[in-house]
Design an enzyme around this catalytic site. Sequence first.
Site, PDB file in Angstrom:
ATOM      1  N   ASP A  79      13.349  -5.926   1.877  1.00 16.78           N
ATOM      2  CA  ASP A  79      13.622  -4.913   2.910  1.00 16.78           C
ATOM      3  C   ASP A  79      13.732  -5.525   4.314  1.00 16.78           C
ATOM      4  O   ASP A  79      13.853  -4.787   5.299  1.00 16.78           O
ATOM      5  CB  ASP A  79      12.503  -3.855   2.932  1.00 16.78           C
ATOM      6  CG  ASP A  79      12.744  -2.715   1.939  1.00 16.78           C
ATOM      7  OD1 ASP A  79      13.909  -2.453   1.579  1.00 16.78           O
ATOM      8  OD2 ASP A  79      11.741  -2.082   1.535  1.00 16.78           O
ATOM      9  N   ARG A 104       5.816  -5.015   2.473  1.00 15.65           N
ATOM     10  CA  ARG A 104       6.565  -5.404   3.674  1.00 15.65           C
ATOM     11  C   ARG A 104       5.693  -6.085   4.728  1.00 15.65           C
ATOM     12  O   ARG A 104       6.192  -6.437   5.807  1.00 15.65           O
ATOM     13  CB  ARG A 104       7.260  -4.174   4.290  1.00 15.65           C
ATOM     14  CG  ARG A 104       8.308  -3.532   3.385  1.00 15.65           C
ATOM     15  CD  ARG A 104       9.204  -2.541   4.142  1.00 15.65           C
ATOM     16  NE  ARG A 104      10.065  -3.226   5.105  1.00 15.65           N
ATOM     17  CZ  ARG A 104      10.856  -2.594   5.973  1.00 15.65           C
ATOM     18  NH1 ARG A 104      10.894  -1.265   5.991  1.00 15.65           N
ATOM     19  NH2 ARG A 104      11.604  -3.280   6.817  1.00 15.65           N
ATOM     20  N   ARG A 150       4.579   7.017   8.065  1.00 16.93           N
ATOM     21  CA  ARG A 150       4.381   5.581   8.231  1.00 16.93           C
ATOM     22  C   ARG A 150       3.518   5.262   9.461  1.00 16.93           C
ATOM     23  O   ARG A 150       2.416   4.755   9.327  1.00 16.93           O
ATOM     24  CB  ARG A 150       5.745   4.876   8.357  1.00 16.93           C
ATOM     25  CG  ARG A 150       6.668   5.066   7.137  1.00 16.93           C
ATOM     26  CD  ARG A 150       6.232   4.235   5.969  1.00 16.93           C
ATOM     27  NE  ARG A 150       7.074   4.397   4.801  1.00 16.93           N
ATOM     28  CZ  ARG A 150       8.113   3.626   4.482  1.00 16.93           C
ATOM     29  NH1 ARG A 150       8.454   2.636   5.281  1.00 16.93           N
ATOM     30  NH2 ARG A 150       8.793   3.840   3.375  1.00 16.93           N
ATOM     31  N   HIS A 179      10.960   7.976   8.362  1.00 19.00           N
ATOM     32  CA  HIS A 179      10.920   7.344   9.688  1.00 19.00           C
ATOM     33  C   HIS A 179      11.643   8.270  10.662  1.00 19.00           C
ATOM     34  O   HIS A 179      12.642   8.898  10.297  1.00 19.00           O
ATOM     35  CB  HIS A 179      11.702   6.014   9.697  1.00 19.00           C
ATOM     36  CG  HIS A 179      10.966   4.825   9.171  1.00 19.00           C
ATOM     37  ND1 HIS A 179      11.587   3.854   8.411  1.00 19.00           N
ATOM     38  CD2 HIS A 179       9.680   4.416   9.326  1.00 19.00           C
ATOM     39  CE1 HIS A 179      10.712   2.908   8.119  1.00 19.00           C
ATOM     40  NE2 HIS A 179       9.551   3.224   8.649  1.00 19.00           N
ATOM     41  N   CYS A 273      18.641   1.387  10.865  1.00 16.74           N
ATOM     42  CA  CYS A 273      17.580   0.601  10.215  1.00 16.74           C
ATOM     43  C   CYS A 273      17.885  -0.894  10.253  1.00 16.74           C
ATOM     44  O   CYS A 273      16.968  -1.710  10.276  1.00 16.74           O
ATOM     45  CB  CYS A 273      17.420   1.003   8.750  1.00 16.74           C
ATOM     46  SG  CYS A 273      16.989   2.703   8.491  1.00 16.74           S
TER      47      CYS A 273
HETATM   48  N1  ARG Z   1      12.994   0.485   2.113  1.00 13.28           N
HETATM   49  C1  ARG Z   1      12.622   0.490   3.495  1.00 13.28           C
HETATM   50  C2  ARG Z   1      11.301   1.200   3.654  1.00 13.28           C
HETATM   51  O1  ARG Z   1      11.090   2.182   2.999  1.00 13.28           O
HETATM   52  C3  ARG Z   1      13.676   1.146   4.317  1.00 13.28           C
HETATM   53  C4  ARG Z   1      13.416   1.059   5.784  1.00 13.28           C
HETATM   54  C5  ARG Z   1      14.450   1.751   6.608  1.00 13.28           C
HETATM   55  N2  ARG Z   1      14.264   1.489   7.965  1.00 13.28           N
HETATM   56  C6  ARG Z   1      14.305   2.397   8.943  1.00 13.28           C
HETATM   57  N3  ARG Z   1      14.274   1.993  10.177  1.00 13.28           N
HETATM   58  N4  ARG Z   1      14.330   3.693   8.693  1.00 13.28           N
HETATM   59  O2  ARG Z   1      10.446   0.790   4.415  1.00 13.28           O
END
Ligand code: ARG
Length: 280
Positions: A79, A104, A150, A179, A273
Amino acid sequence: MTVMPATEPSTPRRTATRRHYLMCRPEHFAVTYAINPWMDPVAGADAGRAVEQWEALRAAYIALGHEVSLIDPIEGLPDMVFAANGALVVGGRAYGAKFTFPERAAEGPAYADWLRKNGFPDVLIPEHTNEGEGDFLTLDEVILAGTGFRTDIAAHQEAQEFLGRPVVTLRLIDPRFYHLDTALFPLGGANVAYYPGAFSSGSRAVLERLFPDAVIAGEADAAVLGLNAVCDGRNVVVNAEAAGLIGALRERGYEPVPVDLSELRKAGGGPKCCTLELRP
Ligand code: ARG
């Protein structure tokens, strides 16, 4: 014969300003785990195709006159292409990321290192969980900050104290829009486009008060990650499938620049993203 103007005479002329973006080529991109509802490890994703689509996004920024810097992708961090999550850079200071999921976690230090070595020595390693520009969107007077899935609300205060900008908390309620940058994007420094269904009722009221003139997107545009767009004041780099939003932007005097990032959407990501803005 009368010639119809392309836009209403009252539509303001929008002006672009040159931006500096950080991106990460998706050489090691894959969907091997699921940390949002878009991700299906059984279906997976094609890194080759993702690289092609990402190269077209990078080319679009360069064609618009923006500067694009690159951070080396790291094997085992599929990612990492989603550079927006790596930090929040405002006024030359970088507020580092601290990821929600262990998958991550190593991206935070990788982006902090790159910033330190590339002209941003002032990096704050955060105490609180936050996913950088995924949940922090910078306007002229305020920074809008997402929470609910998040980024910890305590990080909003940490960012405000470090950057000296007012941070306005917005609560996300739909797991597809985990997000803030999946549900809202700044249109230059003083207005936004957003999908109201992604927000709590209190946060919707805050957005209505701050941005009475916002571009309101519908569910169909949100469902193709149309709100995960990047505006330079005039041009809007946006997922091509977001047809309704693209029309609305054009009516308001913006110049949509449609891109196809369907492969990256399999991980829940779009143009924004993939893009971390470096603000001097
Ligand atoms: N697979 C990543 C996650 O879930 C995607 C992140 C997308 N990034 C964003 N800025 N919305 O963390």
